[in-house]
Design a protein around this motif. Structure first.
Motif, PDB file in Angstrom:
ATOM      1  N   LYS A   6       0.830  -1.209   0.000  1.00 35.67           N
ATOM      2  CA  LYS A   6       0.000   0.000   0.000  1.00 35.67           C
ATOM      3  C   LYS A   6       0.865   1.260   0.000  1.00 35.67           C
ATOM      4  O   LYS A   6       0.584   2.219  -0.724  1.00 35.67           O
ATOM      5  CB  LYS A   6      -0.918   0.004   1.216  1.00 35.67           C
ATOM      6  CG  LYS A   6      -2.027  -1.025   1.178  1.00 35.67           C
ATOM      7  CD  LYS A   6      -2.870  -0.948   2.450  1.00 35.67           C
ATOM      8  CE  LYS A   6      -3.975  -1.999   2.453  1.00 35.67           C
ATOM      9  NZ  LYS A   6      -4.770  -1.941   3.717  1.00 35.67           N
ATOM     10  N   GLY A  14      -0.612   6.469  -6.101  1.00 32.88           N
ATOM     11  CA  GLY A  14      -1.821   5.889  -5.545  1.00 32.88           C
ATOM     12  C   GLY A  14      -2.623   5.063  -6.530  1.00 32.88           C
ATOM     13  O   GLY A  14      -2.740   5.399  -7.710  1.00 32.88           O
ATOM     14  N   LEU A  15      -3.179   3.981  -6.024  1.00 36.86           N
ATOM     15  CA  LEU A  15      -3.954   3.067  -6.865  1.00 36.86           C
ATOM     16  C   LEU A  15      -5.205   3.741  -7.406  1.00 36.86           C
ATOM     17  O   LEU A  15      -5.600   3.496  -8.554  1.00 36.86           O
ATOM     18  CB  LEU A  15      -4.309   1.814  -6.057  1.00 36.86           C
ATOM     19  CG  LEU A  15      -4.932   0.645  -6.809  1.00 36.86           C
ATOM     20  CD1 LEU A  15      -4.042   0.183  -7.953  1.00 36.86           C
ATOM     21  CD2 LEU A  15      -5.193  -0.512  -5.838  1.00 36.86           C
ATOM     22  N   GLU A  16      -5.835   4.574  -6.606  1.00 38.73           N
ATOM     23  CA  GLU A  16      -7.046   5.260  -7.066  1.00 38.73           C
ATOM     24  C   GLU A  16      -6.759   6.125  -8.287  1.00 38.73           C
ATOM     25  O   GLU A  16      -7.522   6.130  -9.258  1.00 38.73           O
ATOM     26  CB  GLU A  16      -7.633   6.109  -5.940  1.00 38.73           C
ATOM     27  CG  GLU A  16      -8.919   6.829  -6.321  1.00 38.73           C
ATOM     28  CD  GLU A  16      -9.515   7.614  -5.186  1.00 38.73           C
ATOM     29  OE1 GLU A  16     -10.505   8.346  -5.424  1.00 38.73           O
ATOM     30  OE2 GLU A  16      -8.993   7.523  -4.043  1.00 38.73           O
ATOM     31  N   ARG A  17      -5.658   6.854  -8.251  1.00 41.60           N
ATOM     32  CA  ARG A  17      -5.274   7.680  -9.399  1.00 41.60           C
ATOM     33  C   ARG A  17      -4.964   6.810 -10.608  1.00 41.60           C
ATOM     34  O   ARG A  17      -5.402   7.112 -11.732  1.00 41.60           O
ATOM     35  CB  ARG A  17      -4.060   8.542  -9.033  1.00 41.60           C
ATOM     36  CG  ARG A  17      -3.595   9.481 -10.145  1.00 41.60           C
ATOM     37  CD  ARG A  17      -4.664  10.471 -10.518  1.00 41.60           C
ATOM     38  NE  ARG A  17      -4.183  11.462 -11.483  1.00 41.60           N
ATOM     39  CZ  ARG A  17      -4.980  12.233 -12.209  1.00 41.60           C
ATOM     40  NH1 ARG A  17      -6.305  12.143 -12.078  1.00 41.60           N
ATOM     41  NH2 ARG A  17      -4.478  13.099 -13.061  1.00 41.60           N
ATOM     42  N   ARG A  19      -6.106   3.944 -11.407  1.00 40.41           N
ATOM     43  CA  ARG A  19      -7.320   3.344 -11.959  1.00 40.41           C
ATOM     44  C   ARG A  19      -8.207   4.332 -12.707  1.00 40.41           C
ATOM     45  O   ARG A  19      -9.165   3.931 -13.372  1.00 40.41           O
ATOM     46  CB  ARG A  19      -8.103   2.670 -10.832  1.00 40.41           C
ATOM     47  CG  ARG A  19      -7.456   1.365 -10.365  1.00 40.41           C
ATOM     48  CD  ARG A  19      -8.164   0.776  -9.161  1.00 40.41           C
ATOM     49  NE  ARG A  19      -7.671  -0.566  -8.864  1.00 40.41           N
ATOM     50  CZ  ARG A  19      -7.929  -1.235  -7.741  1.00 40.41           C
ATOM     51  NH1 ARG A  19      -8.690  -0.667  -6.789  1.00 40.41           N
ATOM     52  NH2 ARG A  19      -7.440  -2.437  -7.547  1.00 40.41           N
ATOM     53  N   GLN A  20      -7.877   5.607 -12.648  1.00 35.53           N
ATOM     54  CA  GLN A  20      -8.630   6.597 -13.406  1.00 35.53           C
ATOM     55  C   GLN A  20      -8.289   6.577 -14.894  1.00 35.53           C
ATOM     56  O   GLN A  20      -9.008   7.153 -15.702  1.00 35.53           O
ATOM     57  CB  GLN A  20      -8.376   7.997 -12.840  1.00 35.53           C
ATOM     58  CG  GLN A  20      -8.958   8.219 -11.451  1.00 35.53           C
ATOM     59  CD  GLN A  20      -8.610   9.580 -10.895  1.00 35.53           C
ATOM     60  OE1 GLN A  20      -7.883  10.357 -11.512  1.00 35.53           O
ATOM     61  NE2 GLN A  20      -9.127   9.883  -9.720  1.00 35.53           N
TER      62      GLN A  20
END
Length: 240
Positions: A6, A14-17, A19-20
């Motif tokens: 993590k 970051g994973l969230e970014r 995945r965008q």
């Protein structure tokens, strides 16, 4: 996902970014000693590499001719025109490397397959660690340039084409990816140590601008006289 993974993903944006976006493209200049061993000519002309971020697909243009490109997936590789007309193709391409050694000659489809899986691996690292089927565990640290680089041992799933089933990733004190070790199974399974540096921020994600892969000695040290592949990256562009 363990806390170290993590933290690594957060350090890279970051994973969230990640995945965008759905694809990334980048200008690539390659060199190194592997290509002459394979009987291939390599020049310093920049090429545009594009990969899908959430499935294994890659394409590079130009390839062989100004209006040709590659179309890589694990189960099939093709050379096609930029209009989509197939020039050459090969199903189940991994089997085409059976019995190969480090200096077994490659044809353009061999090169297209290697380029496809290698660049997909490089351009999705380290975020591929969070993809389904990847098994990740923390491994021993190594010392490089007076720093301790923490390690992750990764088992790649069978449906993903890459250098080898088990690969090792090492991260510096800033948690950015610094080294990537593997065996090149399609070229006699020789051991490699690849160094990664020159990280820059691109649309919120940290991406390297240099990769240098050397033969790895039995002491885990890179044999600096045996530079196998060099890659320089410029002009990243992520798209949704």
């Amino acid at each position: 996902m363990n806390e170290f993974v993590k933290a690594v993903l957060a350090a890279h944006g970051g994973l969230e970014r990640f995945r965008q976006f759905n694809t990334v493209s980048v200008e690539v200049v390659s060199g190194g000693g592997l290509w002459p061993l394979k009987g291939l000519m390599m020049d310093s002309m920049p090429r545009r590499q594009t990969v899908s971020l959430h499935e294994e697909f890659a394409s590079v243009t130009p390839f062989g001719q100004p209006n040709w490109r590659t179309n890589f997936r694990p189960e099939r590789v093709a050379i096609e025109t930029t209009d989509g007309e197939i020039v050459k193709e090969l199903a189940d391409p991994r089997t085409a490397f059976a019995g190969h050694t480090m200096n077994t000659p490659w044809n353009p489809l061999h090169r297209a397959y290697f380029n496809g899986y290698a660049m997909w691996t490089y351009l999705t690292s380290p975020f591929l660690l969070a993809m389904p089927g990847f098994e990740v565990e923390e491994s021993a640290s190594i010392e490089e340039d007076g720093e301790q680089w923490r390690g992750l041992r990764v088992r790649f799933p069978q449906h993903i084409a890459s250098h080898s089933e088990y690969q090792d990733f090492y991260f510096g004190p800033d948690l950015l990816l610094r080294r990537h070790d593997y065996h090149v199974d399609v070229a006699g399974s020789f051991p490699a140590a690849q160094y990664i540096d020159g990280h820059i921020e691109v649309q919120g994600l940290m991406m390297p601008t240099r990769r240098r892969a050397y033969v790895r000695g039995p002491d885990m040290k890179a044999v600096r006289d045996l530079l196998m592949v060099s890659i320089d990256f410029n002009g990243y562009e992520f798209r949704d």
